[in-house]
Motif scaffolding. Structure first.
Motif, mmCIF file in Angstrom:
data_model
loop_
_atom_site.group_PDB
_atom_site.id
_atom_site.type_symbol
_atom_site.label_atom_id
_atom_site.label_comp_id
_atom_site.label_asym_id
_atom_site.label_seq_id
_atom_site.Cartn_x
_atom_site.Cartn_y
_atom_site.Cartn_z
ATOM 1 N N ILE A 157 -3.329 -1.130 -2.516
ATOM 2 C CA ILE A 157 -4.152 -0.025 -1.983
ATOM 3 C C ILE A 157 -3.414 1.298 -2.103
ATOM 4 O O ILE A 157 -2.233 1.404 -1.759
ATOM 5 N N HIS A 158 -4.129 2.307 -2.595
ATOM 6 C CA HIS A 158 -3.605 3.672 -2.604
ATOM 7 C C HIS A 158 -4.508 4.497 -1.706
ATOM 8 O O HIS A 158 -5.725 4.454 -1.841
ATOM 9 N N GLY A 159 -3.909 5.223 -0.784
ATOM 10 C CA GLY A 159 -4.694 6.017 0.152
ATOM 11 C C GLY A 159 -4.349 7.491 0.104
ATOM 12 O O GLY A 159 -3.332 7.906 -0.465
ATOM 13 N N PRO A 172 -7.402 17.087 -8.224
ATOM 14 C CA PRO A 172 -6.916 16.374 -9.413
ATOM 15 C C PRO A 172 -5.810 15.353 -9.124
ATOM 16 O O PRO A 172 -5.486 14.562 -9.998
ATOM 17 N N HIS A 173 -5.261 15.350 -7.895
ATOM 18 C CA HIS A 173 -4.013 14.611 -7.688
ATOM 19 C C HIS A 173 -4.126 13.124 -8.047
ATOM 20 O O HIS A 173 -3.330 12.608 -8.839
ATOM 21 N N HIS A 174 -5.105 12.443 -7.472
ATOM 22 C CA HIS A 174 -5.181 10.998 -7.729
ATOM 23 C C HIS A 174 -5.662 10.681 -9.140
ATOM 24 O O HIS A 174 -5.248 9.692 -9.745
ATOM 25 N N GLU A 175 -6.523 11.537 -9.658
ATOM 26 C CA GLU A 175 -6.943 11.375 -11.054
ATOM 27 C C GLU A 175 -5.710 11.461 -11.967
ATOM 28 O O GLU A 175 -5.554 10.655 -12.898
ATOM 29 N N ASN A 176 -4.834 12.398 -11.674
ATOM 30 C CA ASN A 176 -3.622 12.563 -12.483
ATOM 31 C C ASN A 176 -2.650 11.408 -12.300
ATOM 32 O O ASN A 176 -2.004 10.969 -13.256
ATOM 33 N N GLU A 177 -2.561 10.917 -11.065
ATOM 34 C CA GLU A 177 -1.680 9.756 -10.826
ATOM 35 C C GLU A 177 -2.125 8.571 -11.687
ATOM 36 O O GLU A 177 -1.295 7.873 -12.286
ATOM 37 N N ILE A 178 -3.439 8.332 -11.735
ATOM 38 C CA ILE A 178 -3.958 7.198 -12.527
ATOM 39 C C ILE A 178 -3.591 7.392 -14.003
ATOM 40 O O ILE A 178 -3.108 6.472 -14.669
ATOM 41 N N MET A 189 0.811 -1.223 0.000
ATOM 42 C CA MET A 189 0.000 0.000 0.000
ATOM 43 C C MET A 189 0.845 1.275 0.000
ATOM 44 O O MET A 189 1.970 1.293 0.495
ATOM 45 N N TYR A 190 0.243 2.319 -0.585
ATOM 46 C CA TYR A 190 0.915 3.608 -0.735
ATOM 47 C C TYR A 190 -0.007 4.705 -0.219
ATOM 48 O O TYR A 190 -1.206 4.714 -0.503
ATOM 49 N N LEU A 191 0.583 5.615 0.546
ATOM 50 C CA LEU A 191 -0.179 6.764 1.045
ATOM 51 C C LEU A 191 0.541 8.038 0.630
ATOM 52 O O LEU A 191 1.754 8.161 0.835
ATOM 53 N N CYS A 192 -0.205 8.996 0.057
ATOM 54 C CA CYS A 192 0.399 10.287 -0.266
ATOM 55 C C CYS A 192 0.762 10.975 1.050
ATOM 56 O O CYS A 192 -0.103 11.190 1.903
ATOM 57 N N GLY A 193 2.018 11.292 1.194
ATOM 58 C CA GLY A 193 2.490 11.894 2.441
ATOM 59 C C GLY A 193 2.429 13.415 2.387
ATOM 60 O O GLY A 193 1.811 13.998 1.506
ATOM 61 N N GLU A 215 5.474 12.498 -8.970
ATOM 62 C CA GLU A 215 6.312 11.814 -7.972
ATOM 63 C C GLU A 215 5.661 10.526 -7.465
ATOM 64 O O GLU A 215 6.332 9.511 -7.279
ATOM 65 N N CYS A 216 4.330 10.578 -7.216
ATOM 66 C CA CYS A 216 3.674 9.406 -6.628
ATOM 67 C C CYS A 216 3.655 8.240 -7.624
ATOM 68 O O CYS A 216 3.826 7.087 -7.234
ATOM 69 N N SER A 217 3.464 8.554 -8.915
ATOM 70 C CA SER A 217 3.504 7.485 -9.916
ATOM 71 C C SER A 217 4.904 6.868 -9.973
ATOM 72 O O SER A 217 5.051 5.642 -10.029
HETATM 73 ZN ZN ZN Z 1 0.209 11.273 -4.303
#
Ligand code: ZN
Length: 495
Positions: free
Chosen positions: A224-226, A234-240, A27-31, A209-211
């Motif tokens: 899991i991404h949290g 837009p952050h998670h939409e952009n990561e996808i 799992m990954y969490l945006c810090g 960075e998250c990708s």
């Molecule tokens: Zn992120």
């Protein structure tokens, strides 16, 4: 292993959790972006996912948990300039600050904690890949992601490209083909930190960075991404878009989890309203575990209302006061159990039926989308039962009663620390610390209480029971209750 169900924000419903690899969770969490000290809203997200991580481990999964640190961005550069520091110095200071604050509220360090500035080659290589695949284009020293190249854009936040386009604008200085496109790489402005790249000197945009980090530490596809609800768009939409743009449909995170906000007196937290409360300030006044307990009482997806009152021109927090009282009840119960059980804390053999329901009840609660509010209520029921059994020696035959109490002690502690990260401290140390704080606020002189207790013991040994009773009554008038324990007399402040 029983089925665990979680609310997947992508599918917008509760679904059965099936890991990529049986028995493992990645799992990954945006810090945090480390430009200032963490406030209670930051603690909420970190605690919520710390509970998710612990619960999986408690349920027998091998967990790999990654939480990044954004140590370079516009806000860090601006704030560092205001303070006359380098962005690196500011980021280091607040990264340390973040780690210390999270440790104070019982959040374990992640298995990997990547920094953006230590992942620049990975980020540049991912951007190159997106350009090669026709998903991104360089323009005027910047590189943008071409949203038109990713038709599924908007699926996480439930919007279509057409709807999004209606509200999008191109800001001055941006060199986009399409207003929805977002920056993967930003050309360096004078005086800003920069790295060399095939598109000229610059630095990464926020989303890439998250990708890059998930790919590096968890592979193209993980479980899991949290993050907080504010990151869905837009952050998670952009990561996808970035990740699937590079590695194809069906890759990246299989489940998405988002935690709710902390509101202040039912208003959104805001610096301008002056209602931002730093974790480091709150943990000066309260136990770090109290802050954690307060956050965990509410299910992670629901909003938490953080009440702030005022007394003698200082802020007071009724929610934290109440949480600390409840936490003290648990620790007092554990202390009482330790006194009762002595060294005999094993619980082999049959126990009362009610004394063995905590673990299954807690598993059921946590398997239902990590329902911590039900879990805390179940722990409360177990503590209530333990006190009832200790109050009444006739409640069960001697050995059965002792075994049942030992079972309750082990289960409350084991499940509390295992799944929720609660009740890991020495009960007596907690109870005594809180008692001292309470005594100070109520103007009770602890040394005078201890003196009276010694006098009462002397009177009792001399069989002067009238005097002993009189001392006990005096203490009661001061708001102090005396308990006779196997350790000798102890006391607590009545609330
Ligand atoms: Zn992120």
């Amino acid at each position: 292993m029983a089925t665990l169900r979680l609310f997947d924000s992508f599918q917008k419903r509760k679904v059965e959790f099936v890991p990529c690899v049986p028995g493992e969770v990645r799992m990954y969490l945006c810090g945090p972006t480390v430009q200032s000290s963490p406030h209670i809203g930051h603690a909420r997200g970190a605690v919520a996912f710390d509970v998710v991580r612990r619960t999986f481990a408690w349920r027998g999964y091998k967990v790999t948990f990654v939480r990044n640190i954004t140590d370079i961005d516009d806000k860090i550069i601006k704030r560092a300039a205001e303070l006359g520091m380098t962005p690196k110095e500011l980021a280091q200071r607040h990264a340390d600050d973040y780690r210390a604050s999270m440790a104070a509220v019982g959040v374990s360090p992640p298995d990997h904690e990547p920094l953006v500035t230590e992942n620049i080659p990975q980020i540049i290589s991912l951007i190159g890949r997106l350009i090669d695949r026709g998903c991104a284009y360089p323009s005027g020293g910047d590189v943008y992601f071409a949203v038109e190249s990713f038709p599924a854009y908007g699926a996480l936040s439930g919007q279509t490209i057409e709807e999004l386009r209606a509200g999008a604008r191109v800001e001055p200085g941006e060199h986009k083909r399409n207003p929805l496109d977002f920056a993967l790489w930003k050309a360096a402005k004078p005086g800003e930190p920069f790295w060399e790249s095939p598109w000229g000197p610059g630095r990464p945009g926020w989303h890439i960075e998250c990708s890059a980090m998930t790919m590096r530490y968890l592979g193209d596809t993980f479980d899991i991404h949290g993050g907080g609800k504010d990151l869905v768009f837009p952050h998670h939409e952009n990561e996808i878009a970035q990740s699937q743009g590079a590695t194809g449909p069906g890759t990246f995170s299989r489940y998405w989890m988002h935690n709710g906000f902390v509101n202040f007196n039912d208003e959104k937290m805001s610096k301008s309203l002056g209602n931002v409360f730093l974790v480091s300030d709150l943990t000066k006044k309260y136990e770090g575990e109290t802050v954690r307990f307060f956050l965990i009482q509410t299910h992670y997806r629901s909003p938490i209302n953080f009440e702030v009152g005022e007394k003698d021109a200082r802020p007071v927090f009724p929610g934290l006061e109440e949480a600390e009282r409840r936490l003290d009840y648990f620790y007092s119960t554990l202390l009482r159990l330790e006194d009762f059980l002595g060294e005999q804390r094993e619980a082999s053999g049959p126990v009362l039926a009610d004394a063995e329901r905590l673990i299954p009840a807690l598993q059921e609660a946590m398997d239902d989308d990590f329902n911590t509010s039900v879990a805390v209520a179940e722990l409360g029921e177990a503590a209530k039962l333990a006190n009832k059994l200790m109050d009444d020696p006739k409640s069960a035959p001697k050995d059965l009663r002792r075994r049942s109490l030992a079972r309750l002690y082990n289960d409350i502690r084991g499940a509390g620390t295992g799944a929720l990260g609660l009740f890991g401290q020495d009960p007596r140390a907690f109870v005594v610390r809180r008692r001292s704080r309470l005594a100070a606020t109520k103007g009770i002189d602890e040394a005078a209480i201890e003196n009276r207790l010694v006098l009462r013991e002397t009177a009792r040994k001399a069989k002067d029971f009238a005097h002993a009773d009189q001392l006990r009554a005096e203490l009661r008038d001061l708001g102090v209750e005396v308990m006779d324990t196997p350790r000798g007399p102890d006391w607590r402040i009545r609330e």
